[in-house]
Design a protein around this motif. Structure first.
Motif, short mmCIF file in Angstrom:
data_model
loop_
_atom_site.label_atom_id
_atom_site.label_comp_id
_atom_site.label_asym_id
_atom_site.label_seq_id
_atom_site.Cartn_x
_atom_site.Cartn_y
_atom_site.Cartn_z
N GLU A 128 0.86 -1.18 0.00
CA GLU A 128 0.00 0.00 0.00
C GLU A 128 0.90 1.24 0.00
OE1 GLU A 128 -2.50 -0.54 3.39
OE2 GLU A 128 -3.59 -2.22 2.49
N TRP A 129 1.50 1.50 -1.16
CA TRP A 129 2.46 2.60 -1.26
C TRP A 129 1.77 3.90 -1.68
CZ3 TRP A 129 2.83 5.09 -5.93
CH2 TRP A 129 2.42 4.39 -7.07
N THR A 130 2.37 4.99 -1.30
CA THR A 130 1.95 6.32 -1.73
C THR A 130 3.21 7.15 -1.96
OG1 THR A 130 -0.10 6.26 -0.45
CG2 THR A 130 0.69 8.43 -1.15
N TYR A 131 3.22 7.91 -3.04
CA TYR A 131 4.37 8.75 -3.41
C TYR A 131 3.88 10.19 -3.46
CZ TYR A 131 8.23 10.26 -6.58
OH TYR A 131 9.30 10.88 -7.17
N LEU A 132 4.49 11.06 -2.65
CA LEU A 132 4.06 12.45 -2.59
C LEU A 132 5.08 13.37 -3.26
CD1 LEU A 132 2.29 14.78 -1.73
CD2 LEU A 132 3.23 14.60 0.60
N SER A 133 4.68 13.93 -4.40
CA SER A 133 5.51 14.92 -5.08
C SER A 133 5.26 16.30 -4.49
CB SER A 133 5.19 14.96 -6.58
OG SER A 133 5.67 13.82 -7.25
N PRO A 134 6.31 17.06 -4.22
CA PRO A 134 6.11 18.42 -3.74
C PRO A 134 5.80 19.35 -4.89
CG PRO A 134 8.44 18.00 -3.96
CD PRO A 134 7.74 16.71 -4.33
N ALA A 135 5.62 20.63 -4.57
CA ALA A 135 5.57 21.66 -5.61
C ALA A 135 6.96 21.80 -6.22
CB ALA A 135 5.12 22.98 -4.98
N THR A 160 -2.66 25.13 5.12
CA THR A 160 -3.54 25.51 4.01
C THR A 160 -2.80 25.33 2.69
OG1 THR A 160 -4.67 27.15 5.38
CG2 THR A 160 -4.93 27.34 3.00
N PHE A 161 -3.25 24.37 1.90
CA PHE A 161 -2.62 24.07 0.62
C PHE A 161 -3.59 23.25 -0.21
CE2 PHE A 161 -1.13 21.29 4.04
CZ PHE A 161 -1.60 20.06 3.62
N ARG A 162 -3.26 23.06 -1.47
CA ARG A 162 -4.10 22.26 -2.36
C ARG A 162 -3.44 20.92 -2.64
NH1 ARG A 162 -4.41 25.15 -7.62
NH2 ARG A 162 -2.37 25.98 -7.03
N LEU A 163 -4.26 19.94 -2.96
CA LEU A 163 -3.77 18.63 -3.36
C LEU A 163 -4.12 18.37 -4.82
CD1 LEU A 163 -4.77 16.38 -0.31
CD2 LEU A 163 -2.63 17.62 -0.69
N GLY A 164 -3.24 17.64 -5.49
CA GLY A 164 -3.48 17.22 -6.86
C GLY A 164 -2.97 15.81 -7.06
N THR A 165 -2.91 15.39 -8.30
CA THR A 165 -2.44 14.03 -8.57
C THR A 165 -1.15 14.05 -9.40
OG1 THR A 165 -4.02 13.89 -10.42
CG2 THR A 165 -4.70 12.94 -8.32
N ASP A 166 -1.26 14.05 -10.72
CA ASP A 166 -0.07 13.91 -11.56
C ASP A 166 0.35 15.19 -12.26
OD1 ASP A 166 0.57 11.17 -11.12
OD2 ASP A 166 -1.15 10.60 -12.36
N SER A 167 -0.36 16.29 -12.04
CA SER A 167 -0.01 17.55 -12.69
C SER A 167 0.54 18.54 -11.69
CB SER A 167 -1.24 18.16 -13.38
OG SER A 167 -1.67 17.33 -14.45
N LEU A 168 1.52 19.33 -12.13
CA LEU A 168 2.12 20.35 -11.28
C LEU A 168 1.07 21.40 -10.91
CD1 LEU A 168 5.04 21.21 -10.26
CD2 LEU A 168 4.97 22.87 -12.14
N LEU A 169 0.99 21.73 -9.63
CA LEU A 169 0.08 22.76 -9.16
C LEU A 169 0.81 24.09 -9.07
CD1 LEU A 169 -1.77 20.92 -6.24
CD2 LEU A 169 -2.60 21.29 -8.58
N ALA A 170 0.18 25.16 -9.54
CA ALA A 170 0.76 26.50 -9.46
C ALA A 170 -0.34 27.48 -9.10
CB ALA A 170 1.40 26.88 -10.80
N ARG A 203 -1.44 3.26 -3.63
CA ARG A 203 -0.84 2.89 -4.92
C ARG A 203 -0.98 4.03 -5.94
NH1 ARG A 203 -3.76 -1.66 -3.39
NH2 ARG A 203 -2.47 -3.15 -2.27
N GLN A 204 -0.81 5.24 -5.46
CA GLN A 204 -0.92 6.42 -6.31
C GLN A 204 0.14 7.44 -5.92
OE1 GLN A 204 -4.82 8.15 -6.07
NE2 GLN A 204 -5.87 6.22 -6.43
N ARG A 205 0.39 8.35 -6.84
CA ARG A 205 1.16 9.55 -6.57
C ARG A 205 0.20 10.70 -6.39
NH1 ARG A 205 4.84 12.71 -9.77
NH2 ARG A 205 3.81 12.04 -11.71
#
Length: 211
Positions: free
Chosen positions: A148-155, A166-176, A204-206
């Protein structure tokens, strides 16, 4: 929970350690140099080798989850791939299903089919580690389907700062933001990571977090 944390002496890992302790978790901090991390009633600091699956398995015995904030130095970026394989195999051997990984932003998409790495906007000095992080994500996707893996990409930009919550979450696209800036503090990144640990939403997601 009983958490094993790799890379607890780093810029991100140290914030993750603080967040875990503040929320009442018991942490075993596995680092290359134990003198760099203070121990305490909630923190046990041990020396370990994240590129050795047997050592990882021994450290993970009895843990509820493992978090990797491992970051190799310049010129040794390929160690991240060895560490990712060892993390997967060690967790498997120890029977620890929950694996969370501090990832990179380079593989996030900035346009359809175009990652930040591909865009030409990533500074040259960051390319090697960005590519290694992208490869590590591929390893998780292809070799860890039983975990049960999870990979967290930063900004795109992450640095020490304020803990706002206070921040937003997304999946595979860069947030700006509206000005095109993609950033987050290491403190808020740690909140997003520990939130995911406590209330899993991306098995099982980033996913990614940014302002």
């Amino acid at each position: 929970m009983n958490i094993v944390l790799y890379g607890a002496s780093g810029m991100i890992g140290s914030r993750v350690l603080t967040e875990l302790v503040q929320r009442g978790h018991k942490v075993t901090a596995v680092v290359r140099d134990p003198s760099r991390v203070p121990s305490g009633s909630a923190v046990t600091v041990v020396k370990g080798d994240m590129t050795d699956a047997a050592d990882v398995a021994a450290k993970l015995k009895g843990a509820d989850a493992v978090i990797s904030a491992y970051s190799p130095g310049a010129g040794t970026e390929s160690l991240l791939l060895s560490a990712t394989h060892a993390l997967i195999n060690g967790a498997r051997q120890a029977g620890v299903k929950r694996v969370l990984v501090v990832g990179g932003a380079g593989s996030l998409f900035v346009a359809p089919g175009i990652s930040l790495i591909d865009s030409g906007h990533l500074p040259e000095e960051y390319k090697a580690i960005a590519i290694a992080h992208a490869d590590a994500l591929d390893i998780l996707r292809n070799a860890a389907s039983d975990l049960e893996w999870t990979y967290l990409s930063p900004a795109a930009f992450i640095q020490p700062g304020e803990r706002t919550g206070t921040f937003r979450l997304g999946t595979d696209s860069l947030l700006a933001d509206a000005q095109g800036n993609s950033r987050i503090s290491a403190e808020d990144y740690a909140i997003a990571l520990v939130d995911e640990l406590e209330h899993p939403q991306h098995i099982r997601q980033r996913f990614t977090a940014a302002y």
